[in-house]
Design a protein around this motif. Structure first.
Motif, mmCIF file in Angstrom:
data_model
loop_
_atom_site.group_PDB
_atom_site.id
_atom_site.type_symbol
_atom_site.label_atom_id
_atom_site.label_comp_id
_atom_site.label_asym_id
_atom_site.label_seq_id
_atom_site.Cartn_x
_atom_site.Cartn_y
_atom_site.Cartn_z
ATOM 1 N N TYR A 13 0.845 -1.194 0.000
ATOM 2 C CA TYR A 13 0.000 0.000 0.000
ATOM 3 C C TYR A 13 0.883 1.246 0.000
ATOM 4 C CZ TYR A 13 -3.447 -3.369 1.850
ATOM 5 O OH TYR A 13 -4.253 -4.459 2.045
ATOM 6 N N ALA A 14 0.413 2.317 -0.646
ATOM 7 C CA ALA A 14 1.061 3.626 -0.597
ATOM 8 C C ALA A 14 0.010 4.637 -0.167
ATOM 9 C CB ALA A 14 1.643 4.004 -1.952
ATOM 10 N N ASN A 15 0.222 5.251 0.997
ATOM 11 C CA ASN A 15 -0.777 6.162 1.587
ATOM 12 C C ASN A 15 -2.148 5.511 1.677
ATOM 13 O OD1 ASN A 15 1.139 8.116 1.940
ATOM 14 N ND2 ASN A 15 0.413 9.469 0.315
ATOM 15 N N GLY A 16 -2.166 4.241 2.003
ATOM 16 C CA GLY A 16 -3.416 3.512 2.179
ATOM 17 C C GLY A 16 -4.016 2.939 0.921
ATOM 18 N N LYS A 17 -3.462 3.297 -0.244
ATOM 19 C CA LYS A 17 -3.986 2.789 -1.518
ATOM 20 C C LYS A 17 -3.261 1.502 -1.896
ATOM 21 C CE LYS A 17 -4.252 3.829 -6.459
ATOM 22 N NZ LYS A 17 -3.831 4.758 -7.546
ATOM 23 N N LEU A 18 -4.020 0.492 -2.255
ATOM 24 C CA LEU A 18 -3.431 -0.782 -2.664
ATOM 25 C C LEU A 18 -2.763 -0.620 -4.019
ATOM 26 C CD1 LEU A 18 -3.223 -3.855 -1.964
ATOM 27 C CD2 LEU A 18 -5.264 -4.175 -3.369
ATOM 28 N N ILE A 19 -1.453 -0.894 -4.088
ATOM 29 C CA ILE A 19 -0.732 -0.789 -5.358
ATOM 30 C C ILE A 19 -0.193 -2.141 -5.822
ATOM 31 C CG2 ILE A 19 -0.140 1.633 -5.025
ATOM 32 C CD1 ILE A 19 2.637 0.770 -4.136
ATOM 33 N N TYR A 20 -0.260 -3.165 -4.969
ATOM 34 C CA TYR A 20 0.128 -4.516 -5.374
ATOM 35 C C TYR A 20 -0.654 -5.507 -4.534
ATOM 36 C CZ TYR A 20 2.800 -8.843 -5.790
ATOM 37 O OH TYR A 20 3.149 -10.145 -5.996
ATOM 38 N N ASP A 21 -1.192 -6.542 -5.205
ATOM 39 C CA ASP A 21 -1.933 -7.588 -4.498
ATOM 40 C C ASP A 21 -1.600 -8.924 -5.139
ATOM 41 O OD1 ASP A 21 -3.661 -9.283 -3.212
ATOM 42 O OD2 ASP A 21 -5.423 -7.987 -3.391
ATOM 43 N N GLY A 22 -0.709 -9.680 -4.505
ATOM 44 C CA GLY A 22 -0.301 -10.970 -5.042
ATOM 45 C C GLY A 22 -1.383 -12.025 -4.948
ATOM 46 N N SER A 23 -2.471 -11.760 -4.193
ATOM 47 C CA SER A 23 -3.531 -12.760 -4.077
ATOM 48 C C SER A 23 -4.439 -12.785 -5.291
ATOM 49 C CB SER A 23 -4.369 -12.488 -2.818
ATOM 50 O OG SER A 23 -5.071 -11.256 -2.938
ATOM 51 N N ILE A 24 -4.445 -11.682 -6.075
ATOM 52 C CA ILE A 24 -5.273 -11.626 -7.279
ATOM 53 C C ILE A 24 -4.464 -11.260 -8.516
ATOM 54 C CG2 ILE A 24 -7.370 -11.063 -5.994
ATOM 55 C CD1 ILE A 24 -6.984 -8.144 -6.822
ATOM 56 N N GLY A 25 -3.155 -11.113 -8.349
ATOM 57 C CA GLY A 25 -2.311 -10.796 -9.495
ATOM 58 C C GLY A 25 -2.402 -9.352 -9.943
ATOM 59 N N TYR A 26 -2.653 -8.411 -9.004
ATOM 60 C CA TYR A 26 -2.770 -6.997 -9.372
ATOM 61 C C TYR A 26 -1.464 -6.269 -9.074
ATOM 62 C CZ TYR A 26 -3.740 -2.024 -8.927
ATOM 63 O OH TYR A 26 -3.670 -0.669 -9.029
ATOM 64 N N ARG A 27 -1.035 -5.425 -9.999
ATOM 65 C CA ARG A 27 0.129 -4.560 -9.804
ATOM 66 C C ARG A 27 -0.171 -3.222 -10.471
ATOM 67 N NH1 ARG A 27 6.187 -5.493 -9.921
ATOM 68 N NH2 ARG A 27 5.701 -7.704 -9.925
ATOM 69 N N GLN A 28 -0.011 -2.133 -9.735
ATOM 70 C CA GLN A 28 -0.237 -0.808 -10.306
ATOM 71 C C GLN A 28 0.691 -0.602 -11.493
ATOM 72 O OE1 GLN A 28 -0.784 2.844 -7.776
ATOM 73 N NE2 GLN A 28 1.188 3.407 -8.680
ATOM 74 N N SER A 29 0.171 0.031 -12.542
ATOM 75 C CA SER A 29 0.943 0.236 -13.758
ATOM 76 C C SER A 29 2.257 0.949 -13.457
ATOM 77 C CB SER A 29 0.128 1.056 -14.762
ATOM 78 O OG SER A 29 0.876 1.322 -15.922
ATOM 79 N N GLY A 30 3.355 0.376 -13.945
ATOM 80 C CA GLY A 30 4.668 0.980 -13.784
ATOM 81 C C GLY A 30 5.366 0.651 -12.491
#
Length: 570
Positions: free
Chosen positions: A101-118
């Motif tokens: 998380y960055a400032n409370g915002k999820l930017i990576y989640d390995g449980s669903i395969g999410y990664r913020q662009s860049g």
């Protein structure tokens, strides 16, 4: 008095340069850890804030470029940093960073395969074999960087903080001994036809497919896992096809087609209607097979470079304003005297020219094309002991894989070999059923993905080191990987249905309270034979965060008391 007219260009008023806005102020003061100067000790699983322990200077850059007479201005403030979260209670234990998380915002989640662009990062679990971080080494020099063993850290690279206004407070969820698994999901399709070709459009989380038997162009949503439209029986196709690409700027599908007489030529189709909008001249020798290809958008169009199995190099120029194709370059067979061209990799784009890196025999060759598709220069940058198979352009350098099962990082300017590592797989020859997609169809960040023998391999581009995850499908078809979203596209081997694969981090398991107390007391200096449990203690916990300023006796007392467990020393 006469009227003063503005200059005109091609019938349009000449665009004037717009005023570039001032770069927004970015605060570079670093936030402190919520734990102050105390680094907590952790066991099981936990969510923790990080402390900044290394940050090089943060540079704010504002740039402008013109797209169709509009001036586009962008400002970035990219920060690299080493972030420290905790120290494992059990030395040399394995940890997985599951969420960031960055400032409370999820930017990576390995449980669903999410990664913020860049987002680029490397996670470290502090084991005794942990290497130095390559981002820190490139900034500070190897002799000035330690491996930082014994801590749960991550190093973020070029993290854009312009939208945050300041370096953020990072938090992460860590799992001890967290398992990872392959998650394969099939796309819902509108028809049962085999998808013969896949052309990813990673920026839009979509891909195009083509069914050869019924001549259907198909479009799929990667996020929704479904085909959302198709163009049936568009006609005009030839008997053989290869080298499919998609131009996002011009919304064109571009590919090589061979007619019944064995002649190859380039075609461009409107991706929405399927109509052929341009046909190029014949290239290559009759009955030649296509080798490797790439598409680069540059200037007012795109260039399409390719090779044949008899080592002929060619390049077409696609002009966006009038939908035309020009065969700008066509060499003789055995170009440069080479017997094998294995890979074409797009490199840097500089105004009116672009580099294409060619794996030719044992040579790494840089071919510079103009924006019109003609060759400006050819340079052999490096000659290795083994023939080359595959290459990835990475921040000015070229990472190459050889036919001897090794990976090397080559300095793109000097040709010096920066490292040589052995990899536990062998990338196939392009003429021997290569399964990995061409480099320009992948969107790689830190690692190259390769699958072999039911194992997924991830080779770090900075270090050449390879990690693996067991349990991949044993017989994949052609596949493409997106490092920004940790997503793989492939097809099922039987029905040709597209599939999406992601490596999923599991949530971990609950642990016996007695296992935690045992590890706690051993960490405090007690020998295993000095610790005993009497009676039936079957309580379980998710994890623990420990304040190391207290003694292990005090910590054990505070843990046992809520469970009504008596603690005493003999």
């Amino acid at each position: 008095m006469g009227t003063i007219k503005r200059p005109r260009w091609g019938g349009w008023e000449t665009p004037t340069a717009s005023t570039v806005p001032e770069a927004p102020d970015v605060q570079v003061t670093l936030p402190t850890s919520a734990y102050g100067q105390t680094i907590p000790v952790v066991y099981g699983k936990c969510r923790l804030p990080a402390a900044y322990i290394w940050v090089p200077p943060i540079l704010t850059v504002t740039s402008t470029h013109i797209e169709y007479w509009d001036t586009i201005t962008s400002t970035t403030a990219k920060m690299s940093a080493r972030l420290r979260f905790a120290r494992p209670l059990v030395p040399n234990s394995t940890w997985t960073m599951r969420k960031l998380y960055a400032n409370g915002k999820l930017i990576y989640d390995g449980s669903i395969g999410y990664r913020q662009s860049g987002l680029k990062f490397t996670a470290y679990d502090g084991r005794s074999t942990q290497p130095r971080d390559p981002t820190m080494v490139s900034e500070e020099g190897e002799t000035n960087v330690s491996a930082h063993r014994g801590y749960l850290d991550i190093v973020v690279k070029d993290f854009d903080i312009i939208g945050l206004g300041a370096p953020p407070v990072f938090e992460a969820e860590w799992i001890q001994d967290g398992a990872t698994t392959h998650d394969y999901e099939s796309f819902t399709t509108l028809s049962s036809g085999v998808v013969n070709f896949i052309v990813p459009v990673w920026e839009d989380l979509e891909f195009y497919g083509y069914t050869q038997a019924s001549q259907i162009i198909r479009r799929f949503s990667i996020g929704a896992l479904q085909e959302f439209y198709s163009l049936a029986s568009v006609g005009g196709f030839t008997v053989a096809f290869d080298g499919w690409r998609y131009s996002r700027t011009y919304d064109r599908l571009i590919y090589m087609g061979q007619d019944g007489a064995g002649h190859w030529r380039l075609f461009a189709r409107n991706a929405q209607s399927g109509a052929i909008v341009a046909t190029g001249d014949v290239v290559g020798t009759i009955l030649a097979l296509m080798g490797v290809t790439c598409l680069i958008e540059i200037g007012d169009g795109a260039i399409y470079a390719g090779s044949t199995d008899d080592q002929q190099l060619f390049c077409y120029y696609y002009k966006g304003s009038d939908d035309s194709l020009t065969l700008a370059t066509e060499t003789a067979t055995s170009w440069g005297g080479y017997s094998s061209i294995q890979c074409l990799t797009p490199g840097a784009v500089r105004g009116g020219e672009t580099d294409v890196w060619v794996c030719a025999d044992a040579d790494l060759v840089k071919v510079t094309f103009t924006a019109l598709g003609t060759i400006k220069s050819t340079t052999v940058v490096a000659t290795l002991a083994d023939d080359l198979r595959y290459a990835v352009y990475d921040d000015g350098d070229v990472v190459v894989w050889t036919d001897a099962g090794t990976v090397k990082r080559i300095n793109g300017t000097t040709g010096a070999v920066e490292y040589t590592k052995t990899v536990p797989y062998q990338i196939e020859s392009v003429n021997a059923s290569r399964l990995i997609g061409d480099p320009d169809l992948q969107r790689l960040t830190d690692e190259l993905y390769f699958v072999a023998s039911s194992t997924s391999y991830f080779t770090n581009l900075d270090t050449g080191l390879t990690r693996s995850v067991a349990g991949a499908t044993s017989n994949p078809l052609l596949y493409y990987y997106d490092g920004q979203t940790d997503t793989l596209l492939t097809r099922t081997p039987i029905f040709g249905v597209p599939q999406r694969m992601r490596i999923i981090s599991e949530d971990g398991t609950q642990r016996l309270l007695t296992d935690f107390l045992q590890a706690l007391m051993e960490a405090g200096g007690f020998a295993p034979e000095e610790i005993a449990f009497e009676g039936n203690i079957d309580d379980v916990i998710d994890g623990a965060v420990i304040d190391i300023t207290a003694s292990v006796r005090d910590i054990a007392w505070s843990v046992c008391e809520p469970y009504s467990i008596a603690m005493f020393e003999r």
